[in-house]
Write an enzyme that holds these catalytic residues in place. Structure first.
Site, PDB file in Angstrom:
ATOM      1  CG  HIS A 187      16.602   7.910  21.916  1.00  7.07           C
ATOM      2  ND1 HIS A 187      17.338   8.530  20.939  1.00  7.07           N
ATOM      3  CD2 HIS A 187      16.065   8.907  22.682  1.00  7.07           C
ATOM      4  CE1 HIS A 187      17.258   9.840  21.096  1.00  7.07           C
ATOM      5  NE2 HIS A 187      16.485  10.094  22.126  1.00  7.07           N
ATOM      6  CB  CYS A 226      12.656  10.846  23.531  1.00  6.43           C
ATOM      7  SG  CYS A 226      14.154  11.802  23.824  1.00  6.43           S
TER       8      CYS A 226
HETATM    9  N1  NAP Z   1      13.796  15.338  18.873  1.00  8.69           N
HETATM   10  C1  NAP Z   1      13.301  14.542  19.830  1.00  8.69           C
HETATM   11  O1  NAP Z   1      13.485  13.313  19.833  1.00  8.69           O
HETATM   12  C2  NAP Z   1      12.475  15.129  20.920  1.00  8.69           C
HETATM   13  C3  NAP Z   1      11.876  14.261  21.803  1.00  8.69           C
HETATM   14  C4  NAP Z   1      11.081  14.786  22.809  1.00  8.69           C
HETATM   15  C5  NAP Z   1      10.942  16.131  22.910  1.00  8.69           C
HETATM   16  N2  NAP Z   1      11.548  16.972  22.051  1.00  8.69           N
HETATM   17  C6  NAP Z   1      11.341  18.408  22.223  1.00  8.69           C
HETATM   18  O2  NAP Z   1      10.658  18.935  21.101  1.00  8.69           O
HETATM   19  C7  NAP Z   1      11.099  20.266  20.865  1.00  8.69           C
HETATM   20  C8  NAP Z   1      11.562  20.440  19.430  1.00  8.69           C
HETATM   21  O3  NAP Z   1      12.523  19.489  19.113  1.00  8.69           O
HETATM   22  P1  NAP Z   1      12.993  19.214  17.615  1.00  8.69           P
HETATM   23  O4  NAP Z   1      13.878  18.053  17.752  1.00  8.69           O
HETATM   24  O5  NAP Z   1      11.852  19.167  16.679  1.00  8.69           O
HETATM   25  O6  NAP Z   1      13.867  20.553  17.314  1.00  8.69           O
HETATM   26  P2  NAP Z   1      14.200  21.243  15.899  1.00  8.69           P
HETATM   27  O7  NAP Z   1      14.285  20.257  14.813  1.00  8.69           O
HETATM   28  O8  NAP Z   1      15.367  22.118  16.188  1.00  8.69           O
HETATM   29  O9  NAP Z   1      12.922  22.172  15.617  1.00  8.69           O
HETATM   30  C9  NAP Z   1      12.575  23.249  16.440  1.00  8.69           C
HETATM   31  C10 NAP Z   1      11.252  23.821  15.966  1.00  8.69           C
HETATM   32  O10 NAP Z   1      10.838  24.831  16.872  1.00  8.69           O
HETATM   33  C11 NAP Z   1      10.639  26.057  16.169  1.00  8.69           C
HETATM   34  N3  NAP Z   1      11.005  27.159  17.052  1.00  8.69           N
HETATM   35  C12 NAP Z   1      12.159  27.337  17.721  1.00  8.69           C
HETATM   36  N4  NAP Z   1      12.101  28.481  18.441  1.00  8.69           N
HETATM   37  C13 NAP Z   1      10.884  29.016  18.230  1.00  8.69           C
HETATM   38  C14 NAP Z   1      10.238  30.195  18.682  1.00  8.69           C
HETATM   39  N5  NAP Z   1      10.824  31.054  19.496  1.00  8.69           N
HETATM   40  N6  NAP Z   1       8.989  30.444  18.232  1.00  8.69           N
HETATM   41  C15 NAP Z   1       8.370  29.583  17.383  1.00  8.69           C
HETATM   42  N7  NAP Z   1       8.931  28.446  16.913  1.00  8.69           N
HETATM   43  C16 NAP Z   1      10.175  28.172  17.349  1.00  8.69           C
HETATM   44  C17 NAP Z   1      11.548  25.956  14.967  1.00  8.69           C
HETATM   45  O11 NAP Z   1      11.116  26.842  13.964  1.00  8.69           O
HETATM   46  P3  NAP Z   1      12.119  27.349  12.784  1.00  8.69           P
HETATM   47  O12 NAP Z   1      12.274  26.205  11.819  1.00  8.69           O
HETATM   48  O13 NAP Z   1      11.373  28.496  12.211  1.00  8.69           O
HETATM   49  O14 NAP Z   1      13.404  27.730  13.458  1.00  8.69           O
HETATM   50  C18 NAP Z   1      11.330  24.489  14.594  1.00  8.69           C
HETATM   51  O15 NAP Z   1      10.091  24.332  13.950  1.00  8.69           O
HETATM   52  C19 NAP Z   1      12.134  20.546  21.933  1.00  8.69           C
HETATM   53  O16 NAP Z   1      11.486  21.157  23.017  1.00  8.69           O
HETATM   54  C20 NAP Z   1      12.615  19.190  22.321  1.00  8.69           C
HETATM   55  O17 NAP Z   1      13.129  19.154  23.619  1.00  8.69           O
HETATM   56  C21 NAP Z   1      12.322  16.503  21.053  1.00  8.69           C
END
Ligand code: NAP
Length: 342
Positions: A243, A130
């Site tokens: 950010h 990001c």
């Molecule tokens: N937040 C940001 O600004 C941002 C920016 C760039 C990239 N990312 C990347 O995007 C990803 C998710 O971030 P987020 O912020 O959305 O996190 P989050 O709010 O914690 O959500 C995680 C998601 O992944 C699912 N999940 C986790 N483990 C899993 C598994 N083993 N199998 C299937 N589904 C699984 C969770 O499902 P449940 O609800 O069922 O647990 C939930 O839907 C990460 O890789 C992060 O590095 C995030």
């Protein structure tokens, strides 16, 4: 009739996954069927896509049968394991995690910067970090004009970048501190409410963090220029979403503040918000929920030749993650590249 696609979001219940669902709908992405995937815990949960109820399913090896395009945002481990499975099932993957970003055969794409890199995808395309995305969107027009030689960046990153649990932690801790209670950190190693943590992702042997290293490596790959020197300090701040970055750019050729403003005003996806006399500059509360990357406080660095300082703000869940991924998907549709090359 134009073609429509079967689209899966892996991590559909998460902070980024939710933004992906709404952005696909807002931008009228040609979706024939929407598949929501997450962990077993969320299986059976009713989610909404374009006013329709979608039942969330547990991610499994057979989840990608008949799916054309999958947007992954479920962490690096999930992407490492399931992106190749999806690709082998004939599904093109756009991955938000850091798992595949630096692989030589995986394009790392910001559509305003290196759209043509989608042309050589082999089934997996990575969405950058990001903090890197919002910085390179601003760097690109300036680099084309005056060639950036060095970048010094300090980030002020919102808790939404850590996911849904971290947003709750900030809100909860803020209430606890205001009530005179001692908060118990859980997502972060220290209290985040009323605090700043110079620590995002794991520390490396050289004293930098992985987040800082990502900004260095990903910037060079996206800009297609290994000679750009980048040094970063990444800080988590008690902001809910959006950010901010203080960025110092040094150029090979002279670039005035006025010309930089002009170039940025004409750049796709960039909005210049720079009227300090009237107290107007980019702020995360205003960038949150918006698609543009906002830049302001553009000023000459009087301590170095050909250098400018600026302040860059964007919604990390949208341009920093979900929107950029959907824009990549749009590029694939435009170029008829929603297929895994055999
Ligand atoms: N937040 C940001 O600004 C941002 C920016 C760039 C990239 N990312 C990347 O995007 C990803 C998710 O971030 P987020 O912020 O959305 O996190 P989050 O709010 O914690 O959500 C995680 C998601 O992944 C699912 N999940 C986790 N483990 C899993 C598994 N083993 N199998 C299937 N589904 C699984 C969770 O499902 P449940 O609800 O069922 O647990 C939930 O839907 C990460 O890789 C992060 O590095 C995030």
């Amino acid at each position: 009739m134009s073609k429509e696609y079967r689209v899966a979001v892996v991590g559909a219940t998460g902070a980024v996954g939710r933004a992906m669902r709404s952005i696909l709908a807002e931008r009228d992405f040609p979706v024939k069927k929407f598949v929501a995937l997450a962990t077993a815990k969320s299986a059976g949960m009713q989610l909404e896509y374009r006013g329709q109820e979608v039942i969330c399913q547990e991610l499994a090896p057979n989840s990608f049968k008949g799916v054309d395009l999958a947007l992954f945002s479920a962490g690096g481990g999930t992407s490492l394991k399931f992106a190749p499975i999806a690709r082998d099932a004939g599904c093109v993957v756009i991955d938000n995690s850091s798992a595949w970003r630096m692989e030589g055969d995986v394009p790392l794409v910001v559509p305003e910067v290196n759209p043509d890199d989608v042309n050589w995808h082999k089934g997996i395309i990575a969405n950058p970090n990001c903090s890197t995305i919002q910085m390179v969107v601003v760097m690109k027009p300036l680099h084309d004009e005056a060639k950036i030689t060095r970048v010094v960046v300090s980030t002020y990153q919102a808790v939404s970048g850590t996911g849904a649990k971290a947003i709750n932690e900030l809100v909860q801790q803020t209430g606890q501190v205001l009530a005179g209670e001692a908060p118990q950190p859980s997502v972060y190693p220290h209290q985040i409410a009323f605090n700043c943590l110079p620590h995002i992702d794991a520390f490396l042997d050289d004293g930098y963090t992985k987040e800082e290293q990502k900004m260095v490596n990903e910037t060079k790959k996206i800009m297609g220029d290994d000679s750009i020197a980048v040094t970063a300090t990444c800080v988590r701040v008690p902001v809910q979403n959006g950010h901010s970055e203080a960025v110092n750019l040094q150029f090979a050729r002279p670039l005035s503040v006025e010309r930089a403003r002009e170039l940025l005003a004409a750049a796709p996806g960039v909005r210049v918000v720079d009227d300090p006399e009237n107290k107007i500059y980019p702020m995360p509360i205003e960038a949150s929920g918006r698609d543009d990357t906002f830049v302001g406080r553009i000023r000459r660095d009087s301590t170095a030749d050909n250098a400018l300082n600026m302040w860059i703000v964007a919604d990390n869940l949208r341009k920093g993650a979900a929107l950029n991924a959907v824009q990549i998907a749009e590029l694939l549709v435009e170029r008829a590249l929603v297929r895994v090359p055999r």
